[in-house]
Design an enzyme around this catalytic site. Structure first.
Site, PDB file in Angstrom:
ATOM      1  N   HIS A 368       0.587   1.697 -41.773  1.00 17.35           N
ATOM      2  CA  HIS A 368       2.040   1.473 -41.718  1.00 17.35           C
ATOM      3  C   HIS A 368       2.469   0.092 -42.189  1.00 17.35           C
ATOM      4  O   HIS A 368       3.583  -0.338 -41.874  1.00 17.35           O
ATOM      5  CB  HIS A 368       2.558   1.659 -40.287  1.00 17.35           C
ATOM      6  CG  HIS A 368       2.428   3.042 -39.758  1.00 17.35           C
ATOM      7  ND1 HIS A 368       3.428   3.973 -39.848  1.00 17.35           N
ATOM      8  CD2 HIS A 368       1.403   3.656 -39.133  1.00 17.35           C
ATOM      9  CE1 HIS A 368       3.022   5.110 -39.289  1.00 17.35           C
ATOM     10  NE2 HIS A 368       1.793   4.931 -38.849  1.00 17.35           N
ATOM     11  N   LYS A 551      17.449  -2.880 -36.772  1.00 15.53           N
ATOM     12  CA  LYS A 551      15.992  -2.791 -36.932  1.00 15.53           C
ATOM     13  C   LYS A 551      15.378  -3.980 -36.226  1.00 15.53           C
ATOM     14  O   LYS A 551      16.093  -4.899 -35.819  1.00 15.53           O
ATOM     15  CB  LYS A 551      15.610  -2.808 -38.419  1.00 15.53           C
ATOM     16  CG  LYS A 551      16.239  -3.965 -39.216  1.00 15.53           C
ATOM     17  CD  LYS A 551      15.911  -3.890 -40.704  1.00 15.53           C
ATOM     18  CE  LYS A 551      16.786  -2.936 -41.477  1.00 15.53           C
ATOM     19  NZ  LYS A 551      16.061  -1.811 -42.056  1.00 15.53           N
ATOM     20  N   ARG A 552      14.069  -3.977 -36.039  1.00 15.69           N
ATOM     21  CA  ARG A 552      13.418  -5.147 -35.482  1.00 15.69           C
ATOM     22  C   ARG A 552      13.760  -6.379 -36.317  1.00 15.69           C
ATOM     23  O   ARG A 552      13.966  -6.286 -37.536  1.00 15.69           O
ATOM     24  CB  ARG A 552      11.890  -4.954 -35.456  1.00 15.69           C
ATOM     25  CG  ARG A 552      11.407  -4.029 -34.361  1.00 15.69           C
ATOM     26  CD  ARG A 552      11.708  -4.548 -32.977  1.00 15.69           C
ATOM     27  NE  ARG A 552      10.846  -5.652 -32.616  1.00 15.69           N
ATOM     28  CZ  ARG A 552       9.868  -5.595 -31.728  1.00 15.69           C
ATOM     29  NH1 ARG A 552       9.615  -4.477 -31.069  1.00 15.69           N
ATOM     30  NH2 ARG A 552       9.144  -6.651 -31.459  1.00 15.69           N
ATOM     31  N   LYS A 557      12.269  -8.524 -43.267  1.00 14.27           N
ATOM     32  CA  LYS A 557      13.400  -7.585 -43.312  1.00 14.27           C
ATOM     33  C   LYS A 557      14.688  -8.289 -43.755  1.00 14.27           C
ATOM     34  O   LYS A 557      15.643  -7.657 -44.150  1.00 14.27           O
ATOM     35  CB  LYS A 557      13.594  -6.922 -41.953  1.00 14.27           C
ATOM     36  CG  LYS A 557      12.406  -6.034 -41.531  1.00 14.27           C
ATOM     37  CD  LYS A 557      12.648  -5.403 -40.170  1.00 14.27           C
ATOM     38  CE  LYS A 557      11.444  -4.643 -39.620  1.00 14.27           C
ATOM     39  NZ  LYS A 557      11.306  -3.278 -40.192  1.00 14.27           N
ATOM     40  N   THR A 659      12.587   4.056 -41.640  1.00 15.07           N
ATOM     41  CA  THR A 659      13.043   5.383 -41.243  1.00 15.07           C
ATOM     42  C   THR A 659      14.519   5.317 -40.830  1.00 15.07           C
ATOM     43  O   THR A 659      15.233   6.313 -40.956  1.00 15.07           O
ATOM     44  CB  THR A 659      12.198   5.940 -40.070  1.00 15.07           C
ATOM     45  OG1 THR A 659      12.036   4.894 -39.103  1.00 15.07           O
ATOM     46  CG2 THR A 659      10.835   6.395 -40.542  1.00 15.07           C
ATOM     47  N   LYS A 663      17.798   7.871 -41.544  1.00 13.99           N
ATOM     48  CA  LYS A 663      18.758   8.345 -40.530  1.00 13.99           C
ATOM     49  C   LYS A 663      20.188   8.013 -40.951  1.00 13.99           C
ATOM     50  O   LYS A 663      21.108   8.824 -40.787  1.00 13.99           O
ATOM     51  CB  LYS A 663      18.453   7.691 -39.173  1.00 13.99           C
ATOM     52  CG  LYS A 663      17.103   8.100 -38.601  1.00 13.99           C
ATOM     53  CD  LYS A 663      16.619   7.176 -37.480  1.00 13.99           C
ATOM     54  CE  LYS A 663      15.117   7.377 -37.263  1.00 13.99           C
ATOM     55  NZ  LYS A 663      14.516   6.325 -36.405  1.00 13.99           N
TER      56      LYS A 663
HETATM   57  O1  BZD Z   1       6.313   1.784 -39.273  1.00 16.48           O
HETATM   58  C1  BZD Z   1       6.742   0.429 -39.242  1.00 16.48           C
HETATM   59  C2  BZD Z   1       6.976  -0.065 -40.653  1.00 16.48           C
HETATM   60  O2  BZD Z   1       7.344  -1.425 -40.637  1.00 16.48           O
HETATM   61  C3  BZD Z   1       8.086   0.774 -41.273  1.00 16.48           C
HETATM   62  O3  BZD Z   1       8.274   0.401 -42.620  1.00 16.48           O
HETATM   63  C4  BZD Z   1       7.708   2.250 -41.191  1.00 16.48           C
HETATM   64  O4  BZD Z   1       8.784   3.041 -41.595  1.00 16.48           O
HETATM   65  C5  BZD Z   1       7.335   2.632 -39.773  1.00 16.48           C
HETATM   66  C6  BZD Z   1       6.843   4.066 -39.668  1.00 16.48           C
HETATM   67  O5  BZD Z   1       5.880   4.316 -40.638  1.00 16.48           O
HETATM   68  N1  BZD Z   1       5.756  -0.345 -38.524  1.00 16.48           N
HETATM   69  C7  BZD Z   1       5.898  -0.595 -37.220  1.00 16.48           C
HETATM   70  O6  BZD Z   1       6.866  -0.175 -36.598  1.00 16.48           O
HETATM   71  N2  BZD Z   1       4.906  -1.315 -36.627  1.00 16.48           N
HETATM   72  C8  BZD Z   1       4.850  -1.627 -35.329  1.00 16.48           C
HETATM   73  O7  BZD Z   1       5.742  -1.348 -34.555  1.00 16.48           O
HETATM   74  C9  BZD Z   1       3.635  -2.334 -34.809  1.00 16.48           C
HETATM   75  C10 BZD Z   1       3.354  -2.248 -33.467  1.00 16.48           C
HETATM   76  C11 BZD Z   1       2.248  -2.910 -32.960  1.00 16.48           C
HETATM   77  C12 BZD Z   1       1.429  -3.643 -33.811  1.00 16.48           C
HETATM   78  C13 BZD Z   1       1.729  -3.718 -35.163  1.00 16.48           C
HETATM   79  C14 BZD Z   1       2.833  -3.062 -35.668  1.00 16.48           C
END
Ligand code: BZD
Length: 816
Positions: A368, A551-552, A557, A659, A663
């Site tokens: 991811h 988003k986070r 980002k 994602t 949405k």
């Molecule tokens: O996963 C996210 C990516 O940043 C997005 O681009 C993607 O759409 C989504 C789903 O595939 N990654 C995360 O959300 N990652 C984490 O939350 C995470 C959690 C713990 C440790 C490292 C990453």
């Protein structure tokens, strides 16, 4: 098995479907299961009684599902994920059980409205962001597509922290989500597992490869499960979550009797800490022992459960991979690979080669990220202490793997060093992504560009060795949760436009909306839906352009780029108050990892800029900045339906997929975005004339970095950019943001300044489109119409066909 109504065999009555029958069951739940009466029931009693009554409506489908799956002995999909962001359960389960209307009537007997009860539903925040929510959408779609599947995860006592603003900055509080209990959960103490940690290994006489591991700590894993119903089908799958407990022996009665209360429970506390809290870590590796313990705990419990289930119907290990596919959601559960090897070799006494052949065919891995700092590695010394036997197994896997590489690329020592599962730096570390690639049958990225960049960059050596192993499966989202539940007005309008609601599990049918994109009456209603959603959200003037970035918080980002746009707008309006400005409400929401100071500073600056604008009578009629606290699935479901503009502005090549972008487009927001992640696929489908593109592409961005990027050039050259940054430096926003300016002018890792002008140009195009409501509405309808591809049902169909090679199993309907 005879009739599929499993209750008949034991003489149970069938649950009624009428309002009266539902109401009877609701009152009975209140009386017998909550132990209270209508007169004395609290709001929470009412909530619980309703939840149990709805849950009962799914329990029978669950029983029939389990029976049908058992009978067909299929290849099972096991989804292993450290995170699930399931969202609120009540509304979803009302929808999926078809009891929404009877429930709304029945709760009147409790003197309460359904809405009032729904407001008590707490979402289990067992995840950080996109990865956790994806897991939830995928289990929804596996059930909807009738795939026999179990999602495995951890039942954290505390989910993702609760965010609030204090003096404009992020404050964190613990999320005790199950404080009032969780009626959706079925504990299954009989299926508990025992997990070891620490200790040492001993040779076994007469065996080269087998070892005996003598753990130094033993912890119990107790499962409970939540129901995952499919939509428009009979299937009800489960998500099984493990909670850590001390064993009986971990309570020291003699110490307790001697008054040493803390010491008496210390071992049990240590055990329970494993599932105490979700790591709020969205990018950087904290390197904490407890996190590795969590990962192993999840994998060890789940694998033993998977093997237990396999052995219910099978006896030959040679069939294991044909009956089992375990999908690893990122590297967090990768320790399952050496754990399965350990179980097969040490405990079940298979020889190494057979065990390895089974293991490799059993696992698949989804990556991811592309950020190098987000690729998990663990210090060898930590492994050695915590999981000594697993380290030995990893060494042997690595040795045999490197021999394979050596045979293919003789003498290429550089390649061996690059590909090794053990990284040799200042400190030797286990590279989990390498282990995940070596130990699986398929590896996939989550959007076309991401999968391509994985093959060309971070996993290039592996793609050279095993090109066929690498695939793409573009992410998707659940149209039930993110259109039907989140945006009922739009769902009703779509259903009316299409003539039926079959689009809810056949989302490509949205394309039929295309013929309505120029229909004046339909367009008017489309606009009215958006406006009503904005009134509900109440973030700002419903007639203003609602511009959302949700988003986070992460520098890649680029919330800071959006903020520079806001500051420039502010300065333009101040300079020309009589100008013809498009009123905007800019809404930010999202959490920053508690230790991520740069991200928290950006939150602080957003709020300071927002306050400055709000206090300015010249600018505030045109511009409003809102920061919505504590972004979670529930809040997303309120914001997304009200959005006009979706900000997807990461530096190209950094966002694996996204994602939220899907949405928002699905709900008729237009995207302003870079050529990153799934934005590219969204643009290709909705049409480039219906998407506001800007910025460098991934290859151009890499080239700029290689040639030596100097952010100051942009600052010197672009007077508006300079004015925005200078205003921050001059302390115009309560003194906030100076560290941000230093980093932007110093190195600007994510090329914010390089993309600034192009972004502002795209925003002018946004305003041109907005000024023409017919044009905007048409674009909005076409975004929804062409987002059907982004259903997680399609994602699951892709996994099922190309990675898992599994077929659906139909669960028979109840006998009539
Ligand atoms: O996963 C996210 C990516 O940043 C997005 O681009 C993607 O759409 C989504 C789903 O595939 N990654 C995360 O959300 N990652 C984490 O939350 C995470 C959690 C713990 C440790 C490292 C990453």
């Amino acid at each position: 098995m005879g009739p599929m109504d499993l209750r008949q065999g034991i003489g149970l009555r069938r649950l009624g479907t009428t309002t009266d029958e539902f109401q009877q069951d609701l009152l009975s739940s209140l009386y017998y299961r909550r132990g209270t009466t209508v007169e004395s029931a609290s709001a929470h009693d009412a909530y619980d009684a309703l939840a149990l009554t709805v849950r009962d409506r799914l329990a029978d489908r669950r029983a029939r599902t389990a029976a049908a799956h058992y009978a067909s002995n299929p290849r099972w999909v096991y989804y292993l994920s450290a995170e699930y962001l399931l969202g609120a359960q009540l509304e979803q389960n009302l929808l999926y059980s078809g009891t929404g209307e009877v429930a709304a009537q029945a709760v009147k007997a409790l003197g309460r409205s359904l809405q009032e009860i729904e407001d008590l539903d707490v979402e289990p925040g067992l995840g950080n962001g996109g990865l956790g929510r994806l897991a939830a959408c995928l289990v929804d779609s596996m059930a909807t597509r009738d795939i026999p599947a179990v999602g495995y995860g951890i039942r954290y006592d505390f989910g993702i922290f609760k965010q609030s603003l204090e003096n404009g900055g992020q404050a964190e509080r613990p999320d005790d989500w199950a404080f009032q209990g969780n009626p959706w959960e079925f504990p299954a103490p009989d299926d508990r597992q025992t997990v070891g940690f620490y200790g040492h290994t001993e040779p076994i006489a007469g065996s080269q490869t087998r070892k005996r591991w003598v753990p130094g700590e033993i912890v119990l894993g107790e499962p409970s499960h939540m129901l995952v119903p499919g939509y428009g089908t009979e299937t009800v799958n489960i998500v099984r979550l493990w909670r850590a407990r001390g064993s009986e022996a971990s309570f020291d009665l003699s110490r307790f009797s001697a008054g040493q209360y803390a010491e008496a429970v210390q071992e049990a506390v240590r055990a329970e800490n494993i599932s105490k809290v979700l790591y709020p870590d969205d990018s950087t590796e904290l390197g904490r022992e407890l996190r590795l313990k969590q990962q192993y705990f999840l994998c060890s419990c789940s694998l033993r459960d998977i093997i237990r289930r396999f052995r219910l119907r099978n006896s030959d290990w040679a069939d294991f991979a044909a009956k089992t596919i375990i999908q690893l959601n990122d590297t967090h559960p990768t320790i399952a690979i050496p754990e399965l090897m350990r179980l097969l070799v040490d405990e079940y006494e298979l020889d190494w080669d057979q065990a390895w052949s089974i293991t490799r065919r059993t696992f698949a891995y989804t990556c991811h990220t592309l950020l190098p700092e987000a690729l998990e590695t663990w210090p060898v010394h930590l492994f050695e202490r915590l999981l000594p036997r697993h380290l030995e197994i990893i060494y042997l896997i690595n040795l045999l793997f490197l021999r394979e590489v050596e045979a293919r690329f003789p003498g290429d020592n550089d390649r061996l060093r690059r590909m090794s599962i053990i990284g040799e730096g200042d400190e030797r570390r286990v590279r989990m992504a390498h282990l995940a690639v070596v130990g699986t049958e398929a590896v996939n990225g989550v959007a076309e560009l991401h999968s391509k960049l994985l093959r060309e960059t971070v996993l290039q050596d592996f793609a050279d060795l095993w090109p066929a192993k690498f695939q793409n499966v573009t992410n998707g989202v659940s149209p039930r949760r993110f259109v039907k539940l989140a945006n009922p007005r739009l769902a009703d309008l779509i259903t009316e436009g299409l003539g039926d609601d079959g689009w809810l599990n056949d989302l490509e049918r949205l394309a039929e909306l295309e013929s309505l994109a120029d229909d004046a009456a339909f367009m008017e209603r489309w606009r009215a839906v958006k406006r009503a959603n904005k009134v509900d959200l109440a973030a700002g003037d419903p007639d203003s352009l609602t511009d959302v970035m949700i988003k986070r918080f992460h520098e890649y980002k680029r919330q800071q780029l959006k903020l520079l746009h806001v500051i420039t707008m502010y300065q333009r309006i101040r300079q020309n108050p009589a100008g013809d400005w498009v009123p905007r409400t800019v809404l930010f929401a999202g959490k920053a990892a508690p230790a991520y100071h740069a991200a928290k500073n950006i939150i602080r600056l957003i709020n300071a800029v927002g306050a400055t604008i709000a206090a300015d009578p010249v600018v505030s009629p045109y511009l409003k900045v809102v920061f919505a606290e504590n972004y979670n699935v529930t809040l997303a479901e309120r914001i997304i339906p009200a959005a006009d503009l979706s900000e997807q502005i990461s530096l190209a090549g950094k966002e694996a997929s996204g994602t939220g972008n899907m949405k928002l487009a699905l709900n008729g927001a237009l995207t302003v975005g870079t050529l990153d992640g799934a934005n590219i696929e969204i643009r290709a489908r909705v049409g480039e004339e219906n998407f506001f593109l800007f910025g460098l592409d991934a290859y151009q961005a890499a080239e700029v970095q290689i040639r030596g990027y100097n952010p100051r050039e942009h600052y010197e050259w672009d007077t508006e950019l300079k004015a925005a940054l200078d205003a921050i430096t001059a302390g115009r926003f309560d003194g906030a943001g100076r560290e941000l300016v230093d980093s932007l002018l110093g190195w600007d890792e994510y090329l914010t300044l390089a993309d600034y002008r192009s972004y502002l140009d795209a925003q002018e195009e946004v305003e041109r489109a907005w000024r023409d409501p017919a044009r905007w509405t048409r674009m909005s309808i076409l975004n929804t119409a062409h987002s059907g591809f982004f259903s997680s049902d399609r994602t699951i169909a892709d996994y099922a066909a190309r990675i898992w090679r599994v077929a659906p199993v139909t669960v028979p309907k109840e006998d009539q």
